[in-house]
Scaffold this motif. Sequence first.
Motif, PDB file in Angstrom:
ATOM      1  N   THR A 276       0.796  -1.495   0.075  1.00  7.52           N
ATOM      2  CA  THR A 276      -0.062  -0.255  -0.105  1.00  7.52           C
ATOM      3  C   THR A 276       1.044   1.407  -0.462  1.00  7.52           C
ATOM      4  O   THR A 276       1.438   2.306  -0.687  1.00  7.52           O
ATOM      5  CB  THR A 276      -1.345  -0.188   1.182  1.00  7.52           C
ATOM      6  OG1 THR A 276      -2.051  -1.183   0.937  1.00  7.52           O
ATOM      7  CG2 THR A 276      -2.237   1.072   1.462  1.00  7.52           C
ATOM      8  N   GLN A 277       1.955   1.616   0.664  1.00  6.09           N
ATOM      9  CA  GLN A 277       3.106   1.967   1.168  1.00  6.09           C
ATOM     10  C   GLN A 277       3.505   2.527  -0.520  1.00  6.09           C
ATOM     11  O   GLN A 277       3.569   3.711  -1.201  1.00  6.09           O
ATOM     12  CB  GLN A 277       3.664   1.780   2.195  1.00  6.09           C
ATOM     13  CG  GLN A 277       3.465   2.276   3.329  1.00  6.09           C
ATOM     14  CD  GLN A 277       3.040   3.191   3.226  1.00  6.09           C
ATOM     15  OE1 GLN A 277       1.306   2.689   3.795  1.00  6.09           O
ATOM     16  NE2 GLN A 277       2.816   3.923   4.004  1.00  6.09           N
ATOM     17  N   PHE A 278       3.619   1.644  -1.063  1.00  6.91           N
ATOM     18  CA  PHE A 278       4.651   2.271  -2.660  1.00  6.91           C
ATOM     19  C   PHE A 278       3.795   2.222  -3.172  1.00  6.91           C
ATOM     20  O   PHE A 278       4.410   2.697  -4.090  1.00  6.91           O
ATOM     21  CB  PHE A 278       5.287   0.410  -2.442  1.00  6.91           C
ATOM     22  CG  PHE A 278       7.221   0.081  -1.894  1.00  6.91           C
ATOM     23  CD1 PHE A 278       7.867   1.247  -2.216  1.00  6.91           C
ATOM     24  CD2 PHE A 278       6.748  -0.952  -0.399  1.00  6.91           C
ATOM     25  CE1 PHE A 278       8.370   0.681  -1.427  1.00  6.91           C
ATOM     26  CE2 PHE A 278       7.433  -1.231  -0.326  1.00  6.91           C
ATOM     27  CZ  PHE A 278       8.754  -0.700   0.070  1.00  6.91           C
ATOM     28  N   VAL A 279       2.862   1.717  -3.502  1.00  2.61           N
ATOM     29  CA  VAL A 279       1.430   2.462  -4.674  1.00  2.61           C
ATOM     30  C   VAL A 279       1.556   4.053  -4.461  1.00  2.61           C
ATOM     31  O   VAL A 279       1.481   4.408  -5.430  1.00  2.61           O
ATOM     32  CB  VAL A 279       0.153   1.326  -4.325  1.00  2.61           C
ATOM     33  CG1 VAL A 279      -1.339   1.836  -5.863  1.00  2.61           C
ATOM     34  CG2 VAL A 279       0.621   0.033  -4.598  1.00  2.61           C
ATOM     35  N   ALA A 280       1.311   3.727  -2.860  1.00  2.00           N
ATOM     36  CA  ALA A 280       0.437   5.569  -2.596  1.00  2.00           C
ATOM     37  C   ALA A 280       1.298   6.700  -2.671  1.00  2.00           C
ATOM     38  O   ALA A 280       1.334   7.287  -3.024  1.00  2.00           O
ATOM     39  CB  ALA A 280       0.075   5.561  -1.040  1.00  2.00           C
ATOM     40  N   PHE A 281       2.804   6.209  -2.453  1.00  2.00           N
ATOM     41  CA  PHE A 281       3.882   7.291  -2.966  1.00  2.00           C
ATOM     42  C   PHE A 281       3.357   7.905  -4.677  1.00  2.00           C
ATOM     43  O   PHE A 281       3.343   8.729  -4.812  1.00  2.00           O
ATOM     44  CB  PHE A 281       5.400   6.342  -3.157  1.00  2.00           C
ATOM     45  CG  PHE A 281       6.252   7.232  -3.643  1.00  2.00           C
ATOM     46  CD1 PHE A 281       6.464   8.786  -2.803  1.00  2.00           C
ATOM     47  CD2 PHE A 281       7.077   7.418  -4.742  1.00  2.00           C
ATOM     48  CE1 PHE A 281       7.809   9.565  -3.112  1.00  2.00           C
ATOM     49  CE2 PHE A 281       8.558   8.058  -5.409  1.00  2.00           C
ATOM     50  CZ  PHE A 281       8.446   9.722  -4.005  1.00  2.00           C
ATOM     51  N   ILE A 321      -5.850 -12.975  -0.814  1.00  2.00           N
ATOM     52  CA  ILE A 321      -5.714 -12.711  -2.229  1.00  2.00           C
ATOM     53  C   ILE A 321      -6.374 -11.209  -1.838  1.00  2.00           C
ATOM     54  O   ILE A 321      -6.421 -10.479  -2.606  1.00  2.00           O
ATOM     55  CB  ILE A 321      -6.209 -13.060  -3.349  1.00  2.00           C
ATOM     56  CG1 ILE A 321      -6.294 -12.231  -4.905  1.00  2.00           C
ATOM     57  CG2 ILE A 321      -7.544 -13.665  -3.237  1.00  2.00           C
ATOM     58  CD1 ILE A 321      -4.336 -11.502  -5.106  1.00  2.00           C
ATOM     59  N   HIS A 322      -7.753 -11.598  -1.920  1.00  2.00           N
ATOM     60  CA  HIS A 322      -9.196 -10.006  -1.897  1.00  2.00           C
ATOM     61  C   HIS A 322      -7.998  -8.536  -0.611  1.00  2.00           C
ATOM     62  O   HIS A 322      -8.395  -7.543  -0.745  1.00  2.00           O
ATOM     63  CB  HIS A 322     -10.213 -10.311  -0.148  1.00  2.00           C
ATOM     64  CG  HIS A 322     -11.365 -11.462  -1.294  1.00  2.00           C
ATOM     65  ND1 HIS A 322     -11.740 -12.722  -1.067  1.00  2.00           N
ATOM     66  CD2 HIS A 322     -11.395 -11.950  -2.710  1.00  2.00           C
ATOM     67  CE1 HIS A 322     -12.222 -12.992  -1.825  1.00  2.00           C
ATOM     68  NE2 HIS A 322     -11.475 -12.810  -2.533  1.00  2.00           N
ATOM     69  N   PHE A 323      -7.142  -9.191   0.713  1.00  2.00           N
ATOM     70  CA  PHE A 323      -6.827  -8.397   1.012  1.00  2.00           C
ATOM     71  C   PHE A 323      -5.624  -7.857   0.307  1.00  2.00           C
ATOM     72  O   PHE A 323      -5.492  -6.133   0.721  1.00  2.00           O
ATOM     73  CB  PHE A 323      -6.326  -8.992   2.577  1.00  2.00           C
ATOM     74  CG  PHE A 323      -6.187  -7.760   3.312  1.00  2.00           C
ATOM     75  CD1 PHE A 323      -7.226  -7.257   4.643  1.00  2.00           C
ATOM     76  CD2 PHE A 323      -4.183  -7.141   3.489  1.00  2.00           C
ATOM     77  CE1 PHE A 323      -6.226  -6.518   5.899  1.00  2.00           C
ATOM     78  CE2 PHE A 323      -4.419  -6.133   4.668  1.00  2.00           C
ATOM     79  CZ  PHE A 323      -5.272  -5.367   5.441  1.00  2.00           C
ATOM     80  N   TRP A 324      -4.915  -8.542  -0.624  1.00  2.00           N
ATOM     81  CA  TRP A 324      -3.670  -7.492  -1.343  1.00  2.00           C
ATOM     82  C   TRP A 324      -4.242  -6.563  -2.492  1.00  2.00           C
ATOM     83  O   TRP A 324      -3.528  -5.711  -2.469  1.00  2.00           O
ATOM     84  CB  TRP A 324      -3.216  -8.761  -2.088  1.00  2.00           C
ATOM     85  CG  TRP A 324      -2.181  -9.481  -0.955  1.00  2.00           C
ATOM     86  CD1 TRP A 324      -2.511 -10.642  -0.300  1.00  2.00           C
ATOM     87  CD2 TRP A 324      -0.556  -9.242  -0.978  1.00  2.00           C
ATOM     88  NE1 TRP A 324      -0.805 -10.881  -0.145  1.00  2.00           N
ATOM     89  CE2 TRP A 324      -0.556  -9.794  -0.375  1.00  2.00           C
ATOM     90  CE3 TRP A 324       0.181  -7.873  -1.580  1.00  2.00           C
ATOM     91  CZ2 TRP A 324       1.279 -10.249  -0.090  1.00  2.00           C
ATOM     92  CZ3 TRP A 324       0.959  -7.967  -1.414  1.00  2.00           C
ATOM     93  CH2 TRP A 324       1.586  -9.421  -0.430  1.00  2.00           C
ATOM     94  N   ILE A 325      -5.471  -6.992  -2.904  1.00  2.00           N
ATOM     95  CA  ILE A 325      -6.119  -6.583  -3.686  1.00  2.00           C
ATOM     96  C   ILE A 325      -6.916  -4.726  -2.626  1.00  2.00           C
ATOM     97  O   ILE A 325      -6.799  -4.119  -3.541  1.00  2.00           O
ATOM     98  CB  ILE A 325      -7.660  -6.623  -4.194  1.00  2.00           C
ATOM     99  CG1 ILE A 325      -7.117  -8.058  -5.458  1.00  2.00           C
ATOM    100  CG2 ILE A 325      -8.315  -5.487  -5.304  1.00  2.00           C
ATOM    101  CD1 ILE A 325      -8.074  -8.946  -5.555  1.00  2.00           C
ATOM    102  N   ALA A 327      -5.593  -3.501  -0.439  1.00  2.00           N
ATOM    103  CA  ALA A 327      -4.244  -2.537   0.040  1.00  2.00           C
ATOM    104  C   ALA A 327      -3.850  -2.163  -1.522  1.00  2.00           C
ATOM    105  O   ALA A 327      -3.427  -1.062  -1.049  1.00  2.00           O
ATOM    106  CB  ALA A 327      -3.096  -3.418   0.500  1.00  2.00           C
ATOM    107  N   VAL A 328      -3.708  -1.733  -2.355  1.00  2.00           N
ATOM    108  CA  VAL A 328      -3.527  -1.292  -3.497  1.00  2.00           C
ATOM    109  C   VAL A 328      -4.634  -0.525  -4.265  1.00  2.00           C
ATOM    110  O   VAL A 328      -3.948   0.438  -4.551  1.00  2.00           O
ATOM    111  CB  VAL A 328      -3.486  -3.196  -5.105  1.00  2.00           C
ATOM    112  CG1 VAL A 328      -3.076  -1.856  -6.214  1.00  2.00           C
ATOM    113  CG2 VAL A 328      -2.197  -3.798  -4.963  1.00  2.00           C
ATOM    114  N   CYS A 329      -5.821  -1.091  -4.228  1.00  2.00           N
ATOM    115  CA  CYS A 329      -6.645   0.151  -4.623  1.00  2.00           C
ATOM    116  C   CYS A 329      -6.464   0.830  -3.272  1.00  2.00           C
ATOM    117  O   CYS A 329      -7.035   2.548  -3.628  1.00  2.00           O
ATOM    118  CB  CYS A 329      -8.492  -0.596  -4.369  1.00  2.00           C
ATOM    119  SG  CYS A 329      -8.744  -1.362  -5.221  1.00  2.00           S
TER     120      CYS A 329
END
Length: 415
Positions: A276-281, A321-325, A327-329
């Motif tokens: 999440t942090q890396f996507v948010a940056f 896998i749902h939690f990973w999706i 986290a990215v969103c």
Amino acid sequence: MKEKFKLTSLERKWVMYDVGNSAFTLMVSTLIPIYFNMLASETVLDSVTYLAYWGYAITVSTLIVVVLGPVLGAISDKKGRKKPIFIAVILLGAAGCLSMGFTKGWKSFLIVFVIARVFYQISLIIYDSMLGDVTTEDRLDEVSSQGYAWGYIGSVVPFIICLVLFIFSGKLGMTQAQALAVAFVITAVWWASVSVPLFRSYEQKNYVNERESHENLFVQLWATLKDMAKTPQILLFVLAFFFYIDGVYTIIDMSTAYGAALGLDSTGLLLALLVTQFVAFPSVLIIGRLSRTIAPEKLITVCIIAYFGIAMFAVFMSAQIHFWILAVCVGIFQGGIQALSRSYFTKIIPSEKSGEYFGFLDICGKGASIMGTLVMSALTQITGKQQIGVGAIACFFIVGLVLFRMSAAKAAKKQ
């Protein structure tokens, strides 16, 4: 072609505090609930009760901030007061974070956590109100976005160290509980030390005049409330913020606890939130750049709608896998909605009363997460189903969207 956006020296130091405090934010949404779960499991608390108590602790801490936030915000608007108050609450918050690793019972841990989180939240009220002092109006959106962006990526540095300690604690001769205790110390030191550049360089430029500064504080607060009520775009924005940011903060605060209550693997949860942090940056930097050509009102609208979809998706989450999706969103939209809301509010309020106004915004923002965590915890406990509690949060975004569009319409008419 527009030239590349560059931060000034003071803007960089202001951004650095986002790097410091975000380490604690990340701990609250990841490792701290896991540590509490370890303490709670020793007393045979079931998953539903564990999630409810965690939500109640967050509710209590935000309720305290609801009371103290506007008062300390108003005091910080006096000439020369903002910096010393800011320094004091950061040092007290960092001390509380460090102390959490030395508490052994789940009740005492929650008490120390509440204290640390109160000072952390108050520091954000003061910090947000500094934005108008460190930059100019035409740079507000991008500077605010840079703060959240670098906060996301910078907080990863201590978090990775803490995560390695947690995952490989056995090989390092420690229990997981001991590794987490060390992680609290690392986070506290990072939070305080990264804040030093802003401590040293910040100077308060906007403040209330001498006559106003001698008024009774509560008379002053009441006068500000009446002024806010007479300004439709401010009042509607604050009410909109109450609902939509409440949903955002509830998701941030409860995500790991929710995943743990569903029985998902703790290491997988932590790694997903690291993603999440890396996507948010980059996401928040892109949204900040888009604000040059797209009205912030439109971007905030998109973010609110996206969060409604995220909340609805969480209702049906059942696998890792749902939690990973999820986290990215969350990473794509979390920083954007926070950064643009902060800069948008800075533009529509009196600059000399920024601390006071942000104190009130905190009541309808971070303080409003009292409602989110309380609703989620209570519905979870009453029904015995975590998904129903999460589903209720989706309704907050619908109400927030309607009120925000009304605020934007009022602001457009005034221009």
